[in-house]
Design a protein around this motif. Structure first.
Motif, PDB file in Angstrom:
ATOM      1  N   VAL A 184      -7.719   3.424   0.140  1.00  0.00           N
ATOM      2  CA  VAL A 184      -6.764   4.497  -0.095  1.00  0.00           C
ATOM      3  C   VAL A 184      -6.448   4.705  -1.575  1.00  0.00           C
ATOM      4  CG1 VAL A 184      -4.643   3.125   0.106  1.00  0.00           C
ATOM      5  CG2 VAL A 184      -4.645   5.524   0.788  1.00  0.00           C
ATOM      6  N   LEU A 199      -5.128   8.946   3.048  1.00  0.00           N
ATOM      7  CA  LEU A 199      -4.418   8.130   4.026  1.00  0.00           C
ATOM      8  C   LEU A 199      -5.172   8.088   5.354  1.00  0.00           C
ATOM      9  CD1 LEU A 199      -0.896   9.591   3.216  1.00  0.00           C
ATOM     10  CD2 LEU A 199      -1.685   7.314   2.608  1.00  0.00           C
ATOM     11  N   THR A 229       0.830  -1.206   0.000  1.00  0.00           N
ATOM     12  CA  THR A 229       0.000   0.000   0.000  1.00  0.00           C
ATOM     13  C   THR A 229       0.859   1.248   0.000  1.00  0.00           C
ATOM     14  OG1 THR A 229      -1.731  -1.169   1.215  1.00  0.00           O
ATOM     15  CG2 THR A 229      -1.815   1.230   1.251  1.00  0.00           C
ATOM     16  N   THR A 230       1.895   1.258   0.829  1.00  0.00           N
ATOM     17  CA  THR A 230       2.778   2.422   0.906  1.00  0.00           C
ATOM     18  C   THR A 230       3.479   2.658  -0.417  1.00  0.00           C
ATOM     19  OG1 THR A 230       3.145   1.981   3.254  1.00  0.00           O
ATOM     20  CG2 THR A 230       4.679   3.465   2.178  1.00  0.00           C
ATOM     21  N   LEU A 282       0.578  13.563   7.074  1.00  0.00           N
ATOM     22  CA  LEU A 282       0.186  12.332   7.761  1.00  0.00           C
ATOM     23  C   LEU A 282       1.077  12.079   8.974  1.00  0.00           C
ATOM     24  CD1 LEU A 282      -1.606   9.772   7.765  1.00  0.00           C
ATOM     25  CD2 LEU A 282       0.213   8.645   6.469  1.00  0.00           C
ATOM     26  N   PHE A 312       2.805  13.013   2.845  1.00  0.00           N
ATOM     27  CA  PHE A 312       3.246  12.123   3.912  1.00  0.00           C
ATOM     28  C   PHE A 312       3.674  12.922   5.135  1.00  0.00           C
ATOM     29  CE2 PHE A 312       3.247   9.105   0.510  1.00  0.00           C
ATOM     30  CZ  PHE A 312       3.098   7.865   1.109  1.00  0.00           C
ATOM     31  N   SER A 359      -8.750   6.139   5.055  1.00  0.00           N
ATOM     32  CA  SER A 359      -8.556   4.699   4.856  1.00  0.00           C
ATOM     33  C   SER A 359      -8.162   4.021   6.174  1.00  0.00           C
ATOM     34  CB  SER A 359      -7.486   4.448   3.792  1.00  0.00           C
ATOM     35  OG  SER A 359      -6.232   4.964   4.187  1.00  0.00           O
ATOM     36  N   ARG A 360      -7.403   4.716   7.017  1.00  0.00           N
ATOM     37  CA  ARG A 360      -7.037   4.153   8.324  1.00  0.00           C
ATOM     38  C   ARG A 360      -8.249   4.061   9.246  1.00  0.00           C
ATOM     39  NH1 ARG A 360      -1.191   4.915  10.368  1.00  0.00           N
ATOM     40  NH2 ARG A 360       0.018   4.813   8.439  1.00  0.00           N
ATOM     41  N   VAL A 403       0.882   4.118  -2.897  1.00  0.00           N
ATOM     42  CA  VAL A 403       0.493   5.494  -2.581  1.00  0.00           C
ATOM     43  C   VAL A 403       1.666   6.449  -2.740  1.00  0.00           C
ATOM     44  CG1 VAL A 403      -0.412   6.984  -0.755  1.00  0.00           C
ATOM     45  CG2 VAL A 403      -1.340   4.695  -1.054  1.00  0.00           C
TER      46      VAL A 403
END
Length: 495
Positions: free
Chosen positions: A164, A177, A33-34, A49, A46, A180-181, A37
């Motif tokens: 995400v 981000l 995923t990282t 985030l 980021f 989605s969390r 994204v």
């Protein structure tokens, strides 16, 4: 045979293996995923985030005041303790969620990143969700239900991925981000309520509350300090550098911390309930050195590979745009290895019920780290931040933990650390070999593969004997033959 004998060993090792499967699958999806994204968003997203995660992490670990430790140790009656723990977790997580939402503008301004305000507010919803799931997730942990937990945790990270990617593609930026969390945490909450062996409603018993807070408050304060310690670098980088540097550092920190996150998560699948039972049985001191040796055997070489192969790792995983992050990754890799040991030492302290010691170690750690980070970042940027973490952990934190555990467990420092010496030296040689081999070829994928193979070969050769002993120990534990898996002193203590 009591549960602290062969049955406990078999149960704990089986749950640890399932915990390893869980972490492996979860981290693979999270890592993928990282990567996806990172190729869709800019570094400054980021950075926003990172600011939100700092706030969320601190609030989450304060939200239940360490109350779940009373359940996790596995030495009390859950029917008596769980309702009160639920009430404490629910009330405090609600307060923390509201506080984070209200103070989000001020918190974002403190990090010099106003764009982080809505990200903090959205991500703070996960604090309340974790409070609602505190008791069921702890009961799953206490009862070693790691096999069922695999489906919950993997479902949670898959939810994050499913949410995400389309959000990022639609231009949501850092909010993709964050939301989605939240979705992933909601799935985890529902899953834990389904698989928990017993369900409890909120309740309150004054005597239980006093017991819970006495054990849990120092742990909660220690968690607060340690998470400030692990996130103060974000604050200083945000103030001294810029959002792009913060985004690069966040990516490097996450990649460097991946081995420690996986290994410590596997350990914590069973550590606290197992250590609590062993301490009650009087055998934790005689076994602590074995735990340290086993963790060091797996942790040190992985972190050494991260250090030696920092540049090709970053480029292969995230692309050449993120190549400047490799300077931080190289120094953070050292910290990753020390962090694994520190987490194990902390779990040993919690298992022994000595949480006040834990708190003061974290206070000294933070006091030493802040000036080291300021100097490091000012002089060498994000690479200096990683170096500061490594130096303080090696010269201050680990020696303090060793001293504390020798007092708490009644053992010598040499008995605690002897088994980690060979893995440390072998890992240093393996990391050096990987770096030298990777530097002889061009590109990124080929140096990563050749360097990795060279490092593994060197480490495997130097630690062959210790690896065989460790494998035999694990095999005996899986068969429930605790006496053949332990040193003679431990057999005597368990008799």
């Amino acid at each position: 045979m009591t549960e602290t004998g062969g049955a406990l060993g078999k149960r704990a090792v089986g749950a640890t293996l399932w915990g390893g499967v869980n972490m492996a699958l979860g981290r693979i999806v999270q890592f993928a995923t990282t990567i996806i994204v990172a190729r869709m968003l800019a570094p400054e997203h980021f950075g926003a985030l990172a600011v939100a995660i700092v706030v969320q992490t601190i609030a989450t670990n304060m939200a239940e005041l360490g109350a779940t430790a009373s359940l996790a140790r596995g030495t009390g009656d859950p029917d008596r303790v769980a309702p009160t723990v639920f009430t404490i977790a629910l009330v405090t997580s609600s307060v923390m969620t509201a506080a984070a939402i209200i103070t989000a503008p001020a918190l974002a301004a403190a990090f010099d990143d106003p764009a982080a305000t809505p990200v903090i507010q959205v991500l703070s919803l996960t604090i309340l969700l974790q409070g609602l799931g505190a008791v069921p997730s702890t009961m799953v942990w206490r009862e070693y239900l790691q096999k069922a937990r695999v489906f919950v945790d993997v479902g949670s990270v898959l939810t994050v991925l499913v949410l995400v990617v389309p959000m990022a593609a639609e231009g949501w930026g850092a909010m993709a981000l964050a939301w989605s969390r939240v979705g992933g945490q909601l799935v985890a909450l529902v899953g834990y309520w389904i698989i928990t062996p017993r369900r409890y409603l909120p309740g309150y018993d004054r005597s239980v509350a006093l017991e819970v807070v006495k054990l849990g408050m120092p742990l909660a304060m220690a968690n607060l300090v340690v998470f400030i310690t692990l996130n103060v670098d974000y604050f200083l980088i945000g103030r001294l550098l810029d959002p792009t540097a913060l985004g690069l550092y966040l990516l490097a920190f996450n990649l460097a911390g991946l081995p420690s996150a996986v290994i410590t998560s596997v350990i914590r699948a069973t550590a606290v309930p197992t250590f609590g039972r062993l301490y009650a049985d009087g055998t934790l001191g005689t076994l602590a050195g074995r735990f340290v040796a086993g963790i060091a055997y797996f942790a040190f070489p992985v972190s050494a590979m991260v250090v030696g192969l920092a540049h090709p790792l970053i480029v292969v995983a995230y692309g050449s745009t993120w190549a400047p992050a490799s300077v931080a990754l190289a120094t953070l890799g050292v910290f990753g290895a020390t962090r694994i040991l520190v987490e194990l030492f902390a779990d040993l302290s919690v298992g022994a019920g000595r949480t006040m010691w834990l708190f003061w170690v974290q206070v000294v750690w933070l006091a030493a780290l802040v000036p080291a980070l300021y100097v490091g970042i000012s002089q060498w940027g994000i690479a200096g931040a990683g170096a500061a973490h490594a130096v303080v952990a090696c010269l201050v934190v680990i020696p303090m933990y060793v001293r504390v555990l020798t007092l708490v467990l009644g053992i010598r420092a040499l008995d605690l650390m002897r088994g980690s010496i060979v893995p440390l030296l072998a890992a240093a040689a393996a990391g050096t070999a990987a770096w030298l081999v990777a530097g002889t070829v061009q590109g990124s994928v080929v140096p990563l593969l050749l360097g990795g193979l060279a490092g593994v070969a060197v480490y495997g050769t130097l630690t062959y004997r210790q690896g065989r002993v460790l494998l035999l120990t694990l095999r005996n534990l899986l068969r429930g033959r605790l006496n053949t898996a332990l040193p003679e002193t431990a057999k005597e203590g368990a008799a």
